[in-house]
Design a protein around this motif. Structure first.
Motif, PDB file in Angstrom:
ATOM      1  N   GLY A   1      -5.876   8.162  -6.994  1.00 52.68           N
ATOM      2  CA  GLY A   1      -5.044   7.160  -7.661  1.00 52.68           C
ATOM      3  C   GLY A   1      -4.756   5.958  -6.782  1.00 52.68           C
ATOM      4  O   GLY A   1      -4.800   4.813  -7.241  1.00 52.68           O
ATOM      5  N   VAL A   2      -4.463   6.205  -5.514  1.00 57.57           N
ATOM      6  CA  VAL A   2      -4.214   5.107  -4.573  1.00 57.57           C
ATOM      7  C   VAL A   2      -5.473   4.246  -4.453  1.00 57.57           C
ATOM      8  O   VAL A   2      -5.420   3.010  -4.559  1.00 57.57           O
ATOM      9  N   ALA A   3      -6.615   4.894  -4.244  1.00 59.20           N
ATOM     10  CA  ALA A   3      -7.874   4.158  -4.089  1.00 59.20           C
ATOM     11  C   ALA A   3      -8.207   3.380  -5.356  1.00 59.20           C
ATOM     12  O   ALA A   3      -8.596   2.202  -5.287  1.00 59.20           O
ATOM     13  N   GLU A   4      -8.046   4.019  -6.506  1.00 62.87           N
ATOM     14  CA  GLU A   4      -8.362   3.347  -7.764  1.00 62.87           C
ATOM     15  C   GLU A   4      -7.473   2.120  -7.975  1.00 62.87           C
ATOM     16  O   GLU A   4      -7.946   1.058  -8.374  1.00 62.87           O
TER      17      GLU A   4
ATOM     18  N   LEU B   1      -1.344   9.091   3.021  1.00 64.86           N
ATOM     19  CA  LEU B   1      -2.053   9.040   1.745  1.00 64.86           C
ATOM     20  C   LEU B   1      -2.886   7.759   1.619  1.00 64.86           C
ATOM     21  O   LEU B   1      -3.997   7.780   1.099  1.00 64.86           O
ATOM     22  N   VAL B   2      -2.369   6.655   2.133  1.00 61.61           N
ATOM     23  CA  VAL B   2      -3.127   5.389   2.123  1.00 61.61           C
ATOM     24  C   VAL B   2      -4.337   5.514   3.040  1.00 61.61           C
ATOM     25  O   VAL B   2      -5.449   5.118   2.661  1.00 61.61           O
TER      26      VAL B   2
ATOM     27  N   ALA C   1       0.835  -1.204   0.000  1.00 58.75           N
ATOM     28  CA  ALA C   1       0.000   0.000   0.000  1.00 58.75           C
ATOM     29  C   ALA C   1       0.871   1.255   0.000  1.00 58.75           C
ATOM     30  O   ALA C   1       0.594   2.219  -0.727  1.00 58.75           O
ATOM     31  N   ASN C   2       1.935   1.242   0.791  1.00 56.05           N
ATOM     32  CA  ASN C   2       2.829   2.394   0.858  1.00 56.05           C
ATOM     33  C   ASN C   2       3.577   2.606  -0.455  1.00 56.05           C
ATOM     34  O   ASN C   2       3.861   3.749  -0.832  1.00 56.05           O
TER      35      ASN C   2
ATOM     36  N   GLY D   1      -5.652   0.759  13.953  1.00 56.40           N
ATOM     37  CA  GLY D   1      -4.748   1.885  14.120  1.00 56.40           C
ATOM     38  C   GLY D   1      -3.948   2.267  12.889  1.00 56.40           C
ATOM     39  O   GLY D   1      -3.323   3.321  12.867  1.00 56.40           O
ATOM     40  N   GLY D   2      -3.913   1.409  11.884  1.00 55.56           N
ATOM     41  CA  GLY D   2      -3.209   1.735  10.643  1.00 55.56           C
ATOM     42  C   GLY D   2      -1.708   1.852  10.783  1.00 55.56           C
ATOM     43  O   GLY D   2      -1.055   2.566  10.002  1.00 55.56           O
ATOM     44  N   GLU D   3      -1.159   1.135  11.744  1.00 56.45           N
ATOM     45  CA  GLU D   3       0.279   1.235  12.013  1.00 56.45           C
ATOM     46  C   GLU D   3       1.108   0.984  10.758  1.00 56.45           C
ATOM     47  O   GLU D   3       0.950  -0.014  10.066  1.00 56.45           O
ATOM     48  N   GLY D   4       1.997   1.934  10.462  1.00 56.50           N
ATOM     49  CA  GLY D   4       2.925   1.809   9.350  1.00 56.50           C
ATOM     50  C   GLY D   4       2.408   2.340   8.027  1.00 56.50           C
ATOM     51  O   GLY D   4       3.186   2.518   7.090  1.00 56.50           O
TER      52      GLY D   4
END
Length: 97
Positions: free
Chosen positions: A37-40, A68-69, A19-20, A61-64
């Motif tokens: 763009g990331v979502a698409e 933008l993600v 994802a990153n 928590g979305g760690e890391g």
């Protein structure tokens, strides 16, 4: 830590990294274009099991994950049903293979 916990942590790390990498590519675009763009990309190329795991990471928590993600996740299609243990094992095998 058990083998299953180690494997699960490795899968989580790989999804965060993937994802990153997508976010890093779109970082040079104007902000809204980058978010879209990331979502698409995730919507087009990540199967539902991978997206479920992504939302599990975000919900804990979305760690890391890059900001933008996290922002793009609002535009990512959320799979409708929860992951069963069998689906999780299969997705883990797909990601780590």
């Amino acid at each position: 830590m058990s083998h299953d916990e180690n494997h699960s942590a490795a899968v989580k790390a790989k999804l965060v990294r993937m994802a990153n990498q997508i976010a890093t590519f779109f970082k040079s675009k104007p902000h809204e274009e980058g978010v879209a763009g990331v979502a698409e990309h995730i919507n087009k190329f990540w199967e539902p099991r991978m997206r479920r795991h992504l939302f599990e990471i975000i919900e804990t928590g979305g760690e890391g994950l890059l900001p933008l993600v996290l922002e793009a996740s609002a535009k990512v299609r959320r799979p409708s049903e929860p992951v069963t243990p069998e689906q999780a094992a299969e997705a883990d095998a797909d990601v780590s293979g």
